[in-house]
Design a protein around this motif. Structure first.
Motif, PDB file in Angstrom:
ATOM      1  N   THR A 289       0.833  -1.203   0.000  1.00  0.00           N
ATOM      2  CA  THR A 289       0.000   0.000   0.000  1.00  0.00           C
ATOM      3  C   THR A 289       0.870   1.257   0.000  1.00  0.00           C
ATOM      4  OG1 THR A 289      -0.078   0.223   2.404  1.00  0.00           O
ATOM      5  CG2 THR A 289      -1.794  -1.148   1.396  1.00  0.00           C
ATOM      6  N   ARG A 290       0.295   2.334  -0.476  1.00  0.00           N
ATOM      7  CA  ARG A 290       0.972   3.629  -0.456  1.00  0.00           C
ATOM      8  C   ARG A 290       1.262   4.047   0.983  1.00  0.00           C
ATOM      9  NH1 ARG A 290      -1.926   5.943  -3.511  1.00  0.00           N
ATOM     10  NH2 ARG A 290      -0.570   6.367  -5.242  1.00  0.00           N
ATOM     11  N   LYS A 291       0.316   3.815   1.866  1.00  0.00           N
ATOM     12  CA  LYS A 291       0.465   4.211   3.274  1.00  0.00           C
ATOM     13  C   LYS A 291       1.708   3.575   3.890  1.00  0.00           C
ATOM     14  CE  LYS A 291      -1.934   4.043   7.702  1.00  0.00           C
ATOM     15  NZ  LYS A 291      -3.121   3.571   8.411  1.00  0.00           N
ATOM     16  N   THR A 292       1.956   2.310   3.591  1.00  0.00           N
ATOM     17  CA  THR A 292       3.119   1.642   4.162  1.00  0.00           C
ATOM     18  C   THR A 292       4.409   2.168   3.546  1.00  0.00           C
ATOM     19  OG1 THR A 292       1.792  -0.315   4.624  1.00  0.00           O
ATOM     20  CG2 THR A 292       4.169  -0.591   4.668  1.00  0.00           C
ATOM     21  N   TYR A 293       4.412   2.418   2.240  1.00  0.00           N
ATOM     22  CA  TYR A 293       5.595   3.045   1.638  1.00  0.00           C
ATOM     23  C   TYR A 293       5.869   4.391   2.308  1.00  0.00           C
ATOM     24  CZ  TYR A 293       7.077   0.089  -2.276  1.00  0.00           C
ATOM     25  OH  TYR A 293       7.604  -0.920  -3.040  1.00  0.00           O
ATOM     26  N   LEU A 294       4.816   5.173   2.538  1.00  0.00           N
ATOM     27  CA  LEU A 294       4.983   6.476   3.190  1.00  0.00           C
ATOM     28  C   LEU A 294       5.557   6.334   4.599  1.00  0.00           C
ATOM     29  CD1 LEU A 294       1.792   8.419   2.066  1.00  0.00           C
ATOM     30  CD2 LEU A 294       4.171   9.057   1.634  1.00  0.00           C
ATOM     31  N   SER A 295       5.151   5.276   5.314  1.00  0.00           N
ATOM     32  CA  SER A 295       5.661   5.077   6.673  1.00  0.00           C
ATOM     33  C   SER A 295       7.160   4.794   6.673  1.00  0.00           C
ATOM     34  CB  SER A 295       4.908   3.938   7.371  1.00  0.00           C
ATOM     35  OG  SER A 295       5.307   2.685   6.847  1.00  0.00           O
ATOM     36  N   LYS A 296       7.688   4.366   5.526  1.00  0.00           N
ATOM     37  CA  LYS A 296       9.134   4.141   5.402  1.00  0.00           C
ATOM     38  C   LYS A 296       9.853   5.422   4.999  1.00  0.00           C
ATOM     39  CE  LYS A 296       8.432  -0.667   4.102  1.00  0.00           C
ATOM     40  NZ  LYS A 296       9.337  -1.464   4.909  1.00  0.00           N
ATOM     41  N   GLY A 297       9.087   6.516   4.842  1.00  0.00           N
ATOM     42  CA  GLY A 297       9.676   7.816   4.568  1.00  0.00           C
ATOM     43  C   GLY A 297       9.791   8.172   3.094  1.00  0.00           C
ATOM     44  N   VAL A 298       9.205   7.345   2.224  1.00  0.00           N
ATOM     45  CA  VAL A 298       9.290   7.629   0.786  1.00  0.00           C
ATOM     46  C   VAL A 298       7.918   7.460   0.134  1.00  0.00           C
ATOM     47  CG1 VAL A 298      11.722   7.074   0.499  1.00  0.00           C
ATOM     48  CG2 VAL A 298      10.048   5.252   0.361  1.00  0.00           C
ATOM     49  N   ASP A 299       7.587   8.371  -0.759  1.00  0.00           N
ATOM     50  CA  ASP A 299       6.318   8.293  -1.482  1.00  0.00           C
ATOM     51  C   ASP A 299       6.601   7.829  -2.909  1.00  0.00           C
ATOM     52  OD1 ASP A 299       3.737   8.478  -2.330  1.00  0.00           O
ATOM     53  OD2 ASP A 299       3.655  10.662  -2.326  1.00  0.00           O
ATOM     54  N   VAL A 300       6.924   6.536  -3.043  1.00  0.00           N
ATOM     55  CA  VAL A 300       7.300   5.997  -4.353  1.00  0.00           C
ATOM     56  C   VAL A 300       6.369   4.874  -4.817  1.00  0.00           C
ATOM     57  CG1 VAL A 300       9.724   6.632  -4.101  1.00  0.00           C
ATOM     58  CG2 VAL A 300       8.961   4.381  -3.337  1.00  0.00           C
ATOM     59  N   PHE A 301       5.274   4.668  -4.123  1.00  0.00           N
ATOM     60  CA  PHE A 301       4.382   3.549  -4.442  1.00  0.00           C
ATOM     61  C   PHE A 301       3.945   3.574  -5.905  1.00  0.00           C
ATOM     62  CE2 PHE A 301       0.176   1.527  -4.651  1.00  0.00           C
ATOM     63  CZ  PHE A 301       0.514   0.260  -4.189  1.00  0.00           C
ATOM     64  N   ASP A 302       3.406   4.710  -6.357  1.00  0.00           N
ATOM     65  CA  ASP A 302       2.935   4.791  -7.746  1.00  0.00           C
ATOM     66  C   ASP A 302       4.070   4.567  -8.740  1.00  0.00           C
ATOM     67  OD1 ASP A 302       0.303   5.264  -7.014  1.00  0.00           O
ATOM     68  OD2 ASP A 302       0.533   7.445  -7.071  1.00  0.00           O
ATOM     69  N   ARG A 303       5.219   5.118  -8.428  1.00  0.00           N
ATOM     70  CA  ARG A 303       6.383   4.965  -9.304  1.00  0.00           C
ATOM     71  C   ARG A 303       6.789   3.492  -9.429  1.00  0.00           C
ATOM     72  NH1 ARG A 303      11.919   8.349  -8.361  1.00  0.00           N
ATOM     73  NH2 ARG A 303      13.048   7.599 -10.175  1.00  0.00           N
ATOM     74  N   VAL A 304       6.840   2.782  -8.307  1.00  0.00           N
ATOM     75  CA  VAL A 304       7.216   1.370  -8.315  1.00  0.00           C
ATOM     76  C   VAL A 304       6.192   0.551  -9.107  1.00  0.00           C
ATOM     77  CG1 VAL A 304       7.492  -0.680  -6.859  1.00  0.00           C
ATOM     78  CG2 VAL A 304       8.591   1.470  -6.207  1.00  0.00           C
ATOM     79  N   VAL A 305       4.906   0.776  -8.857  1.00  0.00           N
ATOM     80  CA  VAL A 305       3.860   0.049  -9.577  1.00  0.00           C
ATOM     81  C   VAL A 305       3.949   0.326 -11.078  1.00  0.00           C
ATOM     82  CG1 VAL A 305       1.359  -0.125  -9.928  1.00  0.00           C
ATOM     83  CG2 VAL A 305       2.293  -0.130  -7.603  1.00  0.00           C
ATOM     84  N   GLU A 306       4.137   1.582 -11.443  1.00  0.00           N
ATOM     85  CA  GLU A 306       4.259   1.943 -12.859  1.00  0.00           C
ATOM     86  C   GLU A 306       5.469   1.254 -13.507  1.00  0.00           C
ATOM     87  OE1 GLU A 306       5.633   5.900 -15.184  1.00  0.00           O
ATOM     88  OE2 GLU A 306       3.869   6.157 -13.892  1.00  0.00           O
TER      89      GLU A 306
END
Length: 115
Positions: free
Chosen positions: A41-58
């Motif tokens: 989830t994006r929320k868990t990526y954010l908890s690691k200090g990075v907002d890269v969820f969409d980038r990784v999925v793409e």
């Protein structure tokens, strides 16, 4: 260079960067890519200090368009929620990897402590 010798290559990535050379190797059927995903989830990526969820999925989707991929989920105490597991399963359904692997985070103990 390795392709000139007839070798098949195996690449491992977090999916953070998209490398055209890797994609080209996949498209030629000369390589395999394993993408290790840190969260579902994006929320868990954010908890690691990075907002890269969409980038990784793409990037996973772009690599899959070029050839076969494997998805790897590195499970740890911070990403083992139902939402994270469901998110990873949905990613796998969408991208249709040739295989999925789940491994524990290196060094993290899953043993329950006894009081």
């Amino acid at each position: 260079m390795f392709l000139d010798y007839g070798m098949k290559l195996e690449f491992k990535t977090s999916g953070y960067k998209f490398l055209q050379g890797v994609a080209s190797t996949l498209a030629k059927g000369r390589g395999m890519l394993e993408v290790s995903v840190d969260a579902g989830t994006r929320k868990t990526y954010l908890s690691k200090g990075v907002d890269v969820f969409d980038r990784v999925v793409e990037n996973i989707q772009k690599y899959r368009e070029h050839g076969n991929i494997q998805l790897k989920y590195i499970a740890c105490s911070s990403n083992i929620s139902d939402a994270d597991i469901s998110g990873f399963v949905e990613l796998a359904k969408h991208t249709k990897p040739i295989s999925v692997m789940v491994t524990p985070e290196f060094g993290e103990s899953w043993a329950k402590s006894r009081s």
